[in-house]
Design a protein around this motif. Sequence first.
Motif, PDB file in Angstrom:
ATOM      1  N   THR A 429     -40.765 -18.120 -58.960  1.00 31.10           N
ATOM      2  CA  THR A 429     -41.811 -18.151 -57.931  1.00 31.10           C
ATOM      3  C   THR A 429     -42.436 -19.540 -57.754  1.00 31.10           C
ATOM      4  OG1 THR A 429     -43.501 -17.471 -59.540  1.00 31.10           O
ATOM      5  CG2 THR A 429     -42.381 -15.721 -58.308  1.00 31.10           C
ATOM      6  N   LEU A 430     -41.963 -20.518 -58.521  1.00 29.45           N
ATOM      7  CA  LEU A 430     -42.486 -21.878 -58.374  1.00 29.45           C
ATOM      8  C   LEU A 430     -41.971 -22.466 -57.058  1.00 29.45           C
ATOM      9  CD1 LEU A 430     -42.682 -24.613 -61.112  1.00 29.45           C
ATOM     10  CD2 LEU A 430     -41.847 -25.165 -58.830  1.00 29.45           C
ATOM     11  N   VAL A 431     -42.876 -22.906 -56.199  1.00 29.08           N
ATOM     12  CA  VAL A 431     -42.517 -23.535 -54.926  1.00 29.08           C
ATOM     13  C   VAL A 431     -42.690 -25.043 -55.095  1.00 29.08           C
ATOM     14  CG1 VAL A 431     -43.007 -23.676 -52.461  1.00 29.08           C
ATOM     15  CG2 VAL A 431     -43.287 -21.489 -53.662  1.00 29.08           C
ATOM     16  N   TRP A 432     -41.611 -25.775 -55.103  1.00 32.41           N
ATOM     17  CA  TRP A 432     -41.649 -27.181 -55.481  1.00 32.41           C
ATOM     18  C   TRP A 432     -42.571 -28.038 -54.609  1.00 32.41           C
ATOM     19  CZ3 TRP A 432     -40.380 -28.574 -60.117  1.00 32.41           C
ATOM     20  CH2 TRP A 432     -39.405 -27.868 -60.830  1.00 32.41           C
ATOM     21  N   PRO A 433     -42.550 -27.919 -53.273  1.00 28.03           N
ATOM     22  CA  PRO A 433     -43.478 -28.744 -52.482  1.00 28.03           C
ATOM     23  C   PRO A 433     -44.945 -28.460 -52.804  1.00 28.03           C
ATOM     24  CG  PRO A 433     -41.714 -27.927 -51.088  1.00 28.03           C
ATOM     25  CD  PRO A 433     -41.591 -27.203 -52.401  1.00 28.03           C
ATOM     26  N   VAL A 434     -45.277 -27.190 -53.042  1.00 30.86           N
ATOM     27  CA  VAL A 434     -46.653 -26.835 -53.421  1.00 30.86           C
ATOM     28  C   VAL A 434     -46.985 -27.409 -54.793  1.00 30.86           C
ATOM     29  CG1 VAL A 434     -48.234 -24.934 -53.923  1.00 30.86           C
ATOM     30  CG2 VAL A 434     -46.619 -24.741 -52.014  1.00 30.86           C
ATOM     31  N   TYR A 435     -46.020 -27.299 -55.703  1.00 36.46           N
ATOM     32  CA  TYR A 435     -46.222 -27.831 -57.048  1.00 36.46           C
ATOM     33  C   TYR A 435     -46.476 -29.337 -57.007  1.00 36.46           C
ATOM     34  CZ  TYR A 435     -45.058 -29.698 -61.622  1.00 36.46           C
ATOM     35  OH  TYR A 435     -45.093 -30.403 -62.796  1.00 36.46           O
ATOM     36  N   PHE A 436     -45.714 -30.083 -56.183  1.00 35.85           N
ATOM     37  CA  PHE A 436     -45.881 -31.536 -56.126  1.00 35.85           C
ATOM     38  C   PHE A 436     -47.219 -31.925 -55.514  1.00 35.85           C
ATOM     39  CE2 PHE A 436     -41.699 -32.087 -57.682  1.00 35.85           C
ATOM     40  CZ  PHE A 436     -41.590 -33.415 -58.052  1.00 35.85           C
ATOM     41  N   ASP A 437     -47.734 -31.095 -54.641  1.00 34.04           N
ATOM     42  CA  ASP A 437     -49.088 -31.308 -54.131  1.00 34.04           C
ATOM     43  C   ASP A 437     -50.080 -31.291 -55.289  1.00 34.04           C
ATOM     44  OD1 ASP A 437     -51.794 -30.293 -53.211  1.00 34.04           O
ATOM     45  OD2 ASP A 437     -50.867 -30.557 -51.254  1.00 34.04           O
ATOM     46  N   THR A 438     -49.946 -30.289 -56.131  1.00 38.56           N
ATOM     47  CA  THR A 438     -50.822 -30.144 -57.299  1.00 38.56           C
ATOM     48  C   THR A 438     -50.602 -31.272 -58.305  1.00 38.56           C
ATOM     49  OG1 THR A 438     -50.752 -27.738 -57.035  1.00 38.56           O
ATOM     50  CG2 THR A 438     -51.518 -28.575 -59.150  1.00 38.56           C
ATOM     51  N   LEU A 439     -49.339 -31.649 -58.498  1.00 38.62           N
ATOM     52  CA  LEU A 439     -49.016 -32.706 -59.461  1.00 38.62           C
ATOM     53  C   LEU A 439     -49.604 -34.047 -59.023  1.00 38.62           C
ATOM     54  CD1 LEU A 439     -47.473 -33.364 -62.080  1.00 38.62           C
ATOM     55  CD2 LEU A 439     -45.493 -33.948 -60.667  1.00 38.62           C
ATOM     56  N   THR A 440     -49.646 -34.285 -57.716  1.00 37.93           N
ATOM     57  CA  THR A 440     -50.240 -35.525 -57.214  1.00 37.93           C
ATOM     58  C   THR A 440     -51.724 -35.594 -57.560  1.00 37.93           C
ATOM     59  OG1 THR A 440     -48.661 -35.530 -55.376  1.00 37.93           O
ATOM     60  CG2 THR A 440     -50.576 -36.977 -55.183  1.00 37.93           C
ATOM     61  N   LEU A 441     -52.417 -34.481 -57.393  1.00 39.80           N
ATOM     62  CA  LEU A 441     -53.829 -34.431 -57.785  1.00 39.80           C
ATOM     63  C   LEU A 441     -53.966 -34.579 -59.296  1.00 39.80           C
ATOM     64  CD1 LEU A 441     -56.826 -34.018 -57.202  1.00 39.80           C
ATOM     65  CD2 LEU A 441     -56.416 -31.538 -57.270  1.00 39.80           C
ATOM     66  N   GLY A 442     -53.087 -33.909 -60.054  1.00 43.54           N
ATOM     67  CA  GLY A 442     -53.133 -34.010 -61.514  1.00 43.54           C
ATOM     68  C   GLY A 442     -52.900 -35.424 -61.997  1.00 43.54           C
ATOM     69  N   SER A 443     -51.963 -36.123 -61.384  1.00 43.56           N
ATOM     70  CA  SER A 443     -51.703 -37.516 -61.756  1.00 43.56           C
ATOM     71  C   SER A 443     -52.925 -38.376 -61.478  1.00 43.56           C
ATOM     72  CB  SER A 443     -50.500 -38.052 -60.976  1.00 43.56           C
ATOM     73  OG  SER A 443     -49.334 -37.330 -61.289  1.00 43.56           O
ATOM     74  N   ARG A 444     -53.605 -38.073 -60.375  1.00 39.21           N
ATOM     75  CA  ARG A 444     -54.814 -38.812 -60.005  1.00 39.21           C
ATOM     76  C   ARG A 444     -55.910 -38.622 -61.049  1.00 39.21           C
ATOM     77  NH1 ARG A 444     -59.866 -38.639 -57.344  1.00 39.21           N
ATOM     78  NH2 ARG A 444     -60.040 -40.200 -55.694  1.00 39.21           N
ATOM     79  N   VAL A 445     -56.130 -37.369 -61.431  1.00 38.32           N
ATOM     80  CA  VAL A 445     -57.250 -37.034 -62.318  1.00 38.32           C
ATOM     81  C   VAL A 445     -56.948 -37.391 -63.769  1.00 38.32           C
ATOM     82  CG1 VAL A 445     -58.649 -35.141 -63.235  1.00 38.32           C
ATOM     83  CG2 VAL A 445     -58.084 -35.214 -60.782  1.00 38.32           C
ATOM     84  N   TYR A 446     -55.742 -37.067 -64.236  1.00 35.84           N
ATOM     85  CA  TYR A 446     -55.464 -37.159 -65.675  1.00 35.84           C
ATOM     86  C   TYR A 446     -54.751 -38.446 -66.090  1.00 35.84           C
ATOM     87  CZ  TYR A 446     -56.799 -32.297 -65.391  1.00 35.84           C
ATOM     88  OH  TYR A 446     -57.498 -31.125 -65.150  1.00 35.84           O
ATOM     89  N   LEU A 447     -53.992 -39.069 -65.185  1.00 36.25           N
ATOM     90  CA  LEU A 447     -53.329 -40.323 -65.528  1.00 36.25           C
ATOM     91  C   LEU A 447     -54.136 -41.527 -65.054  1.00 36.25           C
ATOM     92  CD1 LEU A 447     -49.542 -39.600 -64.852  1.00 36.25           C
ATOM     93  CD2 LEU A 447     -50.780 -39.499 -67.015  1.00 36.25           C
TER      94      LEU A 447
END
Length: 510
Positions: A429-447
């Motif tokens: 059920t993982l939708v890759w484009p949606v996941y990358f949206d979230t990962l971009t925010l995660g990279s911003r906040v955590y990296l």
Amino acid sequence: MTNLKDFYSGKNIFLTGATGFLGICLLEKVLRTIPNHGEIFLLMRPKRGKEISERLDELKKNQIFERLFKEKNAEEAFKNVKVIAGDVGQENLGLSNTDIDLLKNKINVIFHSAATLDFGDTLKTTVDINLLGTRRVTELAKQCPNLKVLIHVSSAYVNAYMLEVNEELYPAPVDAEELIRTVATLSPEELEKQTPAILKDHPNTYTITKHLAEHEIKKCEELFPCTIVRPSMIIGAWKEPVPGWTISKNGPQGFIMGASKGVIRRLPVAKELIYDYIPVDIVVNNLLAAGFHAGSTNAKQLEIYHCTSSTRNPFRWLSVEDSLNEYLHKFPLISAVWYPKIKFVNSITYYKISAFFVHILPAILLDFVTKISGGRPILMKLHKNVNTSLGRLAKFIFTEWKFHATKTAKLHTFLNESDQENYNLDISTLVWPVYFDTLTLGSRVYLSRDPEKTLKVAKKKDNILFYVHNLFKVGVIVLIWFLFSRLFGANMSASWPFLIPLGTLFLSII
């Protein structure tokens, strides 16, 4: 059948690699979801000028524990967590006799996650940490009369010389004892010369030593239940503890971090190939489920699981090509140095040519400005490191593997309905484009350490950088126009037809 939580309840756990990306996520999941766990012993290397207890205090400050600390305070959450000074790269794991006695009488579960992941490491380093380090963990395990299971973190790429891999142990590429003797006797220079011949079909020292480490685990299968989990490229969290959480700069999140700052503008990938990425929380669930299955069934044979996506939910960069730049401007960085814009290129050669204009020249300029402003210039060093590593990474960038995960799918069905929800292994059920949206925010906040509260200001800066970027492009095109006219002695107004192809070529580069 007992459930996963009941299996781990009351059990004392020994964890290596606890400060790493995967290890800290595993620790958080145990602390948050298995409230009745026993003592958790973390093997940590002492650092010069820093007490081992201070390293634990540093660990607690990681943002991954924010969700846990909303439910209980740090003291309560970590009351059964103990740090043990040691090092997998030393004899007896660098443990004191007192600690060895303590651990062998206490340990019920071992998670061995520590390893060196650097593809550029020497054979001496990787043999000592990945191969001998694993052997040292198994030697400790053999002394633990109450051990219920040993879970070893391997890699899907230990069999990278094959393009299609099953969940089984493949023959050792070299004799481990002979390799250990070779490393011990040869000089560093001679060892480096012989390394290609030793590696044979293996792409680097990491994959061959991790392959041999699996055989160390195999030797223990009749002594106690043991299991191996082979993750592919581990990336930020899909769901837990927070979507997008990451502390790793390897893989997509590292590219996103650099692209968000405006310093990484090209990504060498084959858009149509399948890239095997797996979220870190799925890997953690796989480790816990694998240990639960082997331990609760008292397995007498080594169990191996692929924690991978290539055959279950394949990812292609093509699926996010049109969206990635949108994500960069949806979550811009307040620390961006240029307007973010990333393009994919399909060869290392084209990447290097393009990178000269969009990476190297801007880096020289920005490093110069930084230096005269009293700062520390780092961009050229960054790009030199990237270019140096490209040769080692080329095989992984432009090769497609198929990692079959039949046993992992079966393991998911072994879990009861509640465990399937809490320790999910199913990535369908993982939708890759949606996941990358979230990962971009995660990279911003955590990296990049740029909290969401700065988004409004960052978007204003992003708009300014947009105009600066376009003015810069116009300025360069006019400069090319001027130089072309002077070079050929033509009037600028008469040479404008040549500006169109030259300008189009330049725009395609930057």
